[in-house]
Design a protein around this motif. Structure first.
Motif, PDB file in Angstrom:
ATOM      1  N   LEU A 240      -8.658 -22.076  -2.500  1.00 38.83           N
ATOM      2  CA  LEU A 240      -8.240 -21.431  -1.256  1.00 38.83           C
ATOM      3  C   LEU A 240      -6.740 -21.159  -1.214  1.00 38.83           C
ATOM      4  O   LEU A 240      -6.303 -20.137  -0.671  1.00 38.83           O
ATOM      5  N   SER A 241      -5.937 -22.071  -1.794  1.00 38.57           N
ATOM      6  CA  SER A 241      -4.482 -21.900  -1.720  1.00 38.57           C
ATOM      7  C   SER A 241      -3.965 -20.833  -2.680  1.00 38.57           C
ATOM      8  O   SER A 241      -2.842 -20.343  -2.527  1.00 38.57           O
ATOM      9  N   GLN A 242      -4.767 -20.467  -3.685  1.00 35.66           N
ATOM     10  CA  GLN A 242      -4.392 -19.429  -4.657  1.00 35.66           C
ATOM     11  C   GLN A 242      -3.017 -19.680  -5.287  1.00 35.66           C
ATOM     12  O   GLN A 242      -2.231 -18.765  -5.486  1.00 35.66           O
ATOM     13  N   GLY A 243      -2.729 -20.935  -5.583  1.00 39.62           N
ATOM     14  CA  GLY A 243      -1.503 -21.282  -6.285  1.00 39.62           C
ATOM     15  C   GLY A 243      -0.253 -21.315  -5.437  1.00 39.62           C
ATOM     16  O   GLY A 243       0.857 -21.458  -5.978  1.00 39.62           O
ATOM     17  N   SER A 244      -0.398 -21.230  -4.118  1.00 41.35           N
ATOM     18  CA  SER A 244       0.786 -21.163  -3.259  1.00 41.35           C
ATOM     19  C   SER A 244       1.608 -22.451  -3.275  1.00 41.35           C
ATOM     20  O   SER A 244       2.811 -22.423  -2.984  1.00 41.35           O
ATOM     21  N   ALA A 245       0.997 -23.592  -3.597  1.00 36.67           N
ATOM     22  CA  ALA A 245       1.725 -24.858  -3.632  1.00 36.67           C
ATOM     23  C   ALA A 245       2.445 -25.076  -4.963  1.00 36.67           C
ATOM     24  O   ALA A 245       3.266 -25.987  -5.074  1.00 36.67           O
ATOM     25  N   LEU A 246       2.154 -24.225  -5.947  1.00 34.52           N
ATOM     26  CA  LEU A 246       2.736 -24.404  -7.270  1.00 34.52           C
ATOM     27  C   LEU A 246       3.883 -23.430  -7.494  1.00 34.52           C
ATOM     28  O   LEU A 246       3.673 -22.245  -7.779  1.00 34.52           O
TER      29      LEU A 246
END
Length: 450
Positions: A240-246
């Motif tokens: 769901l986050s599609q890599g936004s936290a990385l």
């Protein structure tokens, strides 16, 4: 003892020389001539008769004096020899005790390292009600797992794999674990379970997930791992986050951590281990985004015995030589690492379905563009596109190109890959890059554990 062997002949020779000097006659002409008073001629004549000219005067040594001298020499030499023997004995005892202490300390360090990053988990082992041991992995009672997972409720499911599900197990208020349940009782399940327990009883590293224990209940097999609160790399990149936290720096940190874990398997294990299933779903992240390798069910030891081994792995990550010819080496893991690296760079899945009958590999799609500096920035994941140094991007792309080369001999060793990433990761995240404002990992809410 070699010193003692050298000293004994010297000691024997020294006593031989002493005895010879004491027993041999001593000529009087070697003694200094002392002045004497003149005697009457009669006395001189009698002396000359007693001692004819040309005959040397012999000094007589009494047997009692000779025995005393020999006795004193023997006592001194025996004392010296005893002292040497005592010193050698003490030195040997000290050396042996020191080696024993050193072995004990190294074993303690090894045991301590096997609890690396477990924190409060070790303190809760008694709560797990261990029933036995296999290697260094605890045996957990089935009833403890039932209670910790609330009878394996669906609300506690963290994920699902080919052979079963992974559950969140809460053993106390501040102690949770991820429990993998292997079902079916087939030979493949049994082999994977045994392989997993065997591997984890021998290996331990900060970038490899810790196996806390296992359980056998009928045909069911359970494996309990440390909880990884940020889930898998796959869920972070493609969920769901599609890599936004990385961030860019966090992605480089993940790549560095994975390289460290692989370098341990390939270079430091004896014999070397080939993971054989490196993929984003088997790379787990803790709350600080420290990456750890998991799932060693397919791991094998390196060597020629791996030629023509039964094909296993995940489509998109399997090296060409293994897929086509069944040849498996450490370079097969390097290829899979290269695919993971492309996922980190572009945020795309390893295999994408273009139509019901046609799929495209990320390697096939990306290779022509990775070597084109004008196109490379346009295919990077939009999440990190504007937050990276282009020079670093070119370096990472070059490493990825080398790792996914079709010819295994063209791929680098994982040690070389590891050293290439250290300068790209900030010092605060485990590398050597100095940045003014490093992007530290943010604390996240617990996600899936496995």
């Amino acid at each position: 003892m070699s010193l003692l062997i050298l000293l004994v002949p010297i000691w024997v020779l020294s006593f031989t020389s002493i005895d010879a000097s004491l027993m041999s006659p001593v000529p009087s002409i070697s003694d200094p001539v002392l002045p004497i008073d003149k005697e009457p001629s009669s006395q001189i004549s009698s002396d000359m008769a007693a001692h004819p000219p040309g005959v040397p005067e012999v000094t007589v040594v009494h047997h009692q004096d000779l025995n005393n001298r020999i006795l004193i020499a023997l006592i001194v030499a025996s004392s010296l020899l005893g002292a040497i023997l005592l010193f050698l004995a003490c030195f040997w005892i000290y050396r042996r005790q020191n080696m024993k202490n050193s072995h004990s300390e190294s074993q303690q360090k090894l045991d301590a390292s096997k609890r690396l990053s477990l924190g409060p988990i070790v303190d809760k082992f008694n709560y797990l009600k261990m029933a036995g041991k296999k290697g260094s992995v605890a045996v957990i009672e089935y009833q403890s797992l039932v209670a910790a997972t609330k009878n394996f409720q669906e609300d506690n499911i963290l994920g699902e794999g080919g052979f079963g599900r992974v559950y969140k197990a809460r053993f106390s208020d501040n102690f949770t674990a991820a429990v993998k349940c292997l079902q079916g009782g087939s030979e493949d399940v049994e082999r994977e379970f045994e392989n997993e327990v065997d591997c984890f009883s021998k290996i331990q590293h900060q970038n490899i997930v810790s196996l806390l224990g296992y359980c056998i209940h009928g045909k069911m097999r359970f494996l309990a791992y440390e909880m990884m609160h940020s889930g898998s790399l796959e869920s972070q990149l493609h969920g769901l986050s599609q890599g936004s936290a990385l961030t860019w720096h966090l992605r480089m940190k993940v790549a560095l951590d994975v390289a460290r874990g692989l370098e341990y398997l390939h270079e430091r294990c004896n014999p070397p281990l080939i993971h054989r299933d490196i993929k984003s779903s088997n790379i787990l992240l803790d709350s600080n985004f420290n990456a750890k390798l998991s799932d060693f069910g397919l791991a094998v030891t390196g060597g020629m015995q791996n030629r023509n081994r039964k094909l296993s792995g995940t489509l998109g990550y399997v090296a060409p030589e293994y897929l086509l010819d069944g040849i498996l080496t450490e370079k097969s893991d390097v290829y899979a690492f290269g695919v993971v690296l492309l996922e980190l760079l572009m945020g795309r899945k390893p295999v994408e379905k273009l139509s019901p009958s046609h799929c495209q590999s990320i390697v096939t799609w990306a290779m022509p563009q990775l070597t084109d500096r004008s196109k490379l920035p346009t295919i990077v994941d939009p999440v990190i596109r504007d937050a990276m140094d282009l020079k670093h991007l070119y370096q990472v792309a070059a490493v990825a190109v080398l790792c996914v080369q079709p010819e295994p001999s063209y791929r680098p060793l994982i040690t070389d890959v590891l050293h290439s990433f250290i300068p790209l990761v900030p010092t605060e995240l485990g590398g050597s890059l100095k940045v003014a404002h490093p992007l530290l990992p943010a604390r996240t809410e617990p996600l899936s554990g496995h």
